[in-house]
Write a protein that holds these residues in place. Structure first.
Motif, PDB file in Angstrom:
ATOM      1  N   PHE A 147      99.305  53.709   2.400  1.00 34.56           N
ATOM      2  CA  PHE A 147      98.500  53.915   3.602  1.00 34.56           C
ATOM      3  C   PHE A 147      99.172  55.041   4.375  1.00 34.56           C
ATOM      4  N   HIS A 148      98.506  56.184   4.480  1.00 35.56           N
ATOM      5  CA  HIS A 148      99.096  57.351   5.109  1.00 35.56           C
ATOM      6  C   HIS A 148      98.428  57.596   6.456  1.00 35.56           C
ATOM      7  N   GLU A 149      99.184  57.345   7.533  1.00 32.73           N
ATOM      8  CA  GLU A 149      98.653  57.554   8.874  1.00 32.73           C
ATOM      9  C   GLU A 149      98.269  59.017   9.064  1.00 32.73           C
ATOM     10  N   ARG A 150      97.040  59.216   9.541  1.00 28.52           N
ATOM     11  CA  ARG A 150      96.477  60.539   9.794  1.00 28.52           C
ATOM     12  C   ARG A 150      96.536  61.429   8.562  1.00 28.52           C
ATOM     13  N   GLY A 151      96.400  60.805   7.412  1.00 26.59           N
ATOM     14  CA  GLY A 151      96.380  61.535   6.155  1.00 26.59           C
ATOM     15  C   GLY A 151      95.013  61.432   5.511  1.00 26.59           C
ATOM     16  N   GLY A 152      94.943  61.827   4.276  1.00 29.66           N
ATOM     17  CA  GLY A 152      93.705  61.764   3.511  1.00 29.66           C
ATOM     18  C   GLY A 152      93.922  60.970   2.237  1.00 29.66           C
ATOM     19  N   GLY A 153      92.909  60.235   1.815  1.00 26.24           N
ATOM     20  CA  GLY A 153      93.037  59.415   0.613  1.00 26.24           C
ATOM     21  C   GLY A 153      93.397  60.225  -0.612  1.00 26.24           C
ATOM     22  N   GLY A 154      92.559  61.214  -0.950  1.00 23.05           N
ATOM     23  CA  GLY A 154      92.814  62.031  -2.130  1.00 23.05           C
ATOM     24  C   GLY A 154      93.846  63.114  -1.890  1.00 23.05           C
ATOM     25  N   GLN A 155      93.968  63.556  -0.640  1.00 23.82           N
ATOM     26  CA  GLN A 155      94.847  64.690  -0.347  1.00 23.82           C
ATOM     27  C   GLN A 155      96.317  64.297  -0.199  1.00 23.82           C
ATOM     28  N   THR A 156      96.601  63.144   0.411  1.00 18.37           N
ATOM     29  CA  THR A 156      97.999  62.799   0.675  1.00 18.37           C
ATOM     30  C   THR A 156      98.408  61.449   0.098  1.00 18.37           C
ATOM     31  N   ALA A 157      97.537  60.434   0.174  1.00 22.41           N
ATOM     32  CA  ALA A 157      97.902  59.101  -0.311  1.00 22.41           C
ATOM     33  C   ALA A 157      97.918  59.049  -1.838  1.00 22.41           C
ATOM     34  N   ALA A 158      96.912  59.637  -2.506  1.00 24.08           N
ATOM     35  CA  ALA A 158      96.877  59.606  -3.976  1.00 24.08           C
ATOM     36  C   ALA A 158      98.083  60.302  -4.602  1.00 24.08           C
ATOM     37  N   PRO A 159      98.497  61.486  -4.107  1.00 21.69           N
ATOM     38  CA  PRO A 159      99.702  62.082  -4.677  1.00 21.69           C
ATOM     39  C   PRO A 159     100.943  61.197  -4.505  1.00 21.69           C
ATOM     40  N   ALA A 160     101.051  60.498  -3.378  1.00 20.98           N
ATOM     41  CA  ALA A 160     102.198  59.596  -3.180  1.00 20.98           C
ATOM     42  C   ALA A 160     102.144  58.440  -4.177  1.00 20.98           C
ATOM     43  N   VAL A 161     100.964  57.871  -4.406  1.00 22.01           N
ATOM     44  CA  VAL A 161     100.816  56.801  -5.398  1.00 22.01           C
ATOM     45  C   VAL A 161     101.214  57.317  -6.773  1.00 22.01           C
ATOM     46  N   GLY A 162     100.761  58.522  -7.110  1.00 16.45           N
ATOM     47  CA  GLY A 162     101.112  59.098  -8.403  1.00 16.45           C
ATOM     48  C   GLY A 162     102.616  59.259  -8.576  1.00 16.45           C
ATOM     49  N   ARG A 163     103.296  59.708  -7.528  1.00 18.99           N
ATOM     50  CA  ARG A 163     104.764  59.867  -7.612  1.00 18.99           C
ATOM     51  C   ARG A 163     105.440  58.511  -7.810  1.00 18.99           C
ATOM     52  N   ILE A 164     104.963  57.487  -7.097  1.00 22.63           N
ATOM     53  CA  ILE A 164     105.549  56.146  -7.239  1.00 22.63           C
ATOM     54  C   ILE A 164     105.344  55.639  -8.657  1.00 22.63           C
ATOM     55  N   LEU A 165     104.118  55.759  -9.175  1.00 23.08           N
ATOM     56  CA  LEU A 165     103.835  55.263 -10.528  1.00 23.08           C
ATOM     57  C   LEU A 165     104.615  56.035 -11.591  1.00 23.08           C
ATOM     58  N   ARG A 166     104.666  57.364 -11.477  1.00 22.60           N
ATOM     59  CA  ARG A 166     105.413  58.147 -12.465  1.00 22.60           C
ATOM     60  C   ARG A 166     106.892  57.784 -12.431  1.00 22.60           C
ATOM     61  N   TYR A 167     107.437  57.556 -11.248  1.00 23.61           N
ATOM     62  CA  TYR A 167     108.838  57.118 -11.163  1.00 23.61           C
ATOM     63  C   TYR A 167     109.002  55.740 -11.807  1.00 23.61           C
ATOM     64  N   TYR A 168     108.126  54.813 -11.465  1.00 19.66           N
ATOM     65  CA  TYR A 168     108.217  53.450 -12.016  1.00 19.66           C
ATOM     66  C   TYR A 168     108.186  53.478 -13.535  1.00 19.66           C
ATOM     67  N   PHE A 169     107.267  54.227 -14.113  1.00 20.98           N
ATOM     68  CA  PHE A 169     107.125  54.228 -15.572  1.00 20.98           C
ATOM     69  C   PHE A 169     108.141  55.115 -16.268  1.00 20.98           C
ATOM     70  N   SER A 170     108.910  55.896 -15.521  1.00 20.31           N
ATOM     71  CA  SER A 170     109.941  56.733 -16.145  1.00 20.31           C
ATOM     72  C   SER A 170     111.340  56.156 -15.937  1.00 20.31           C
ATOM     73  N   ARG A 171     111.448  54.927 -15.418  1.00 21.51           N
ATOM     74  CA  ARG A 171     112.771  54.328 -15.216  1.00 21.51           C
ATOM     75  C   ARG A 171     113.541  54.347 -16.532  1.00 21.51           C
ATOM     76  N   GLY A 172     114.792  54.692 -16.460  1.00 19.21           N
ATOM     77  CA  GLY A 172     115.615  54.795 -17.642  1.00 19.21           C
ATOM     78  C   GLY A 172     115.519  56.162 -18.277  1.00 19.21           C
ATOM     79  N   GLN A 173     114.601  56.976 -17.787  1.00 15.54           N
ATOM     80  CA  GLN A 173     114.464  58.362 -18.246  1.00 15.54           C
ATOM     81  C   GLN A 173     114.715  59.260 -17.041  1.00 15.54           C
ATOM     82  N   GLN A 174     114.675  60.540 -17.284  1.00 13.27           N
ATOM     83  CA  GLN A 174     114.751  61.495 -16.174  1.00 13.27           C
ATOM     84  C   GLN A 174     113.488  61.342 -15.337  1.00 13.27           C
ATOM     85  N   PRO A 175     113.587  61.044 -14.014  1.00 14.85           N
ATOM     86  CA  PRO A 175     112.362  60.941 -13.203  1.00 14.85           C
ATOM     87  C   PRO A 175     111.549  62.226 -13.284  1.00 14.85           C
ATOM     88  N   ARG A 176     110.218  62.068 -13.361  1.00 12.56           N
ATOM     89  CA  ARG A 176     109.322  63.235 -13.484  1.00 12.56           C
ATOM     90  C   ARG A 176     109.078  63.872 -12.137  1.00 12.56           C
TER      91      ARG A 176
END
Length: 192
Positions: free
Chosen positions: A163-192
């Motif tokens: 939930f990004h205060e004064r942000g945008g769903g596709g513009q700011t929140a979705a990229p943050a979700v993507g970074r969290i998911l890519r980090y989660y699924f790359s644990r034990g590897q070099q973070p993407r």
């Protein structure tokens, strides 16, 4: 949580009682996309998205998975608690999840930035409008952006909501979700 309040999922009866107006076809359309009189907290929405991921189980949120002592022995484990089952056919939940995957994979999808390469992620973006309304257009002065996702869709491991205060769903929140998911699924590897 102690300060969590009940949300609002509007119905024709609720609108007559609270707003004093009849329910119109446009209210049904707004209801279907989470607009209009809806009111939910991020935690409540995360519980909803988790129900899509697990076939309809509404779970009690957990903050702590387990407590361990100084020797790393588990002292207490907190197990999954199903509060109730959503009264919707699993096939309908799966249809919505497939639509959420398109939100990530379709070239015009608003949740594209929530994707993880090589993995099916289901995601949805949204806005929460607030502030004064423009008397000419009826548009709200400000908006918050959010994006929620789970994956992989075949065997979900994680659900995320940003939930990004004064942000945008596709513009700011979705990229943050993507970074969290890519980090989660790359644990034990070099973070993407």
């Amino acid at each position: 949580l102690p300060s969590e309040v009940g949300g609002i999922v509007p119905t024709p009866e609720w609108k007559r009682r609270v707003i004093g107006e009849d329910w119109y076809k446009g209210d049904t359309y707004n209801m279907g996309i989470g607009q209009g009189f809806w009111a939910v907290t991020p935690l409540q929405m995360l519980m909803v998205i988790t129900a899509f991921a697990n076939g309809g189980e509404m779970l009690r949120p957990l903050i702590v998975k387990e407590i361990r002592d100084a020797n790393n022995n588990v002292i207490k484990r907190f197990n999954k608690e199903v509060r109730w089952r959503v009264p919707v056919e699993v096939s309908n939940l799966n249809d919505v999840s497939r639509g959420m995957v398109l939100g990530v994979t379709w070239e015009q999808g608003t949740a594209r930035e929530a994707g993880v390469p090589g993995m099916n992620i289901a995601a949805k973006t949204g806005t929460a409008e607030f502030g004064q309304r423009d008397p000419r257009t009826g548009a709200y002065q400000f908006q918050h952006g959010w994006c929620y996702a789970f994956g992989p869709t075949e065997n979900p491991e994680i659900a995320v909501l940003v939930f990004h205060e004064r942000g945008g769903g596709g513009q700011t929140a979705a990229p943050a979700v993507g970074r969290i998911l890519r980090y989660y699924f790359s644990r034990g590897q070099q973070p993407r």
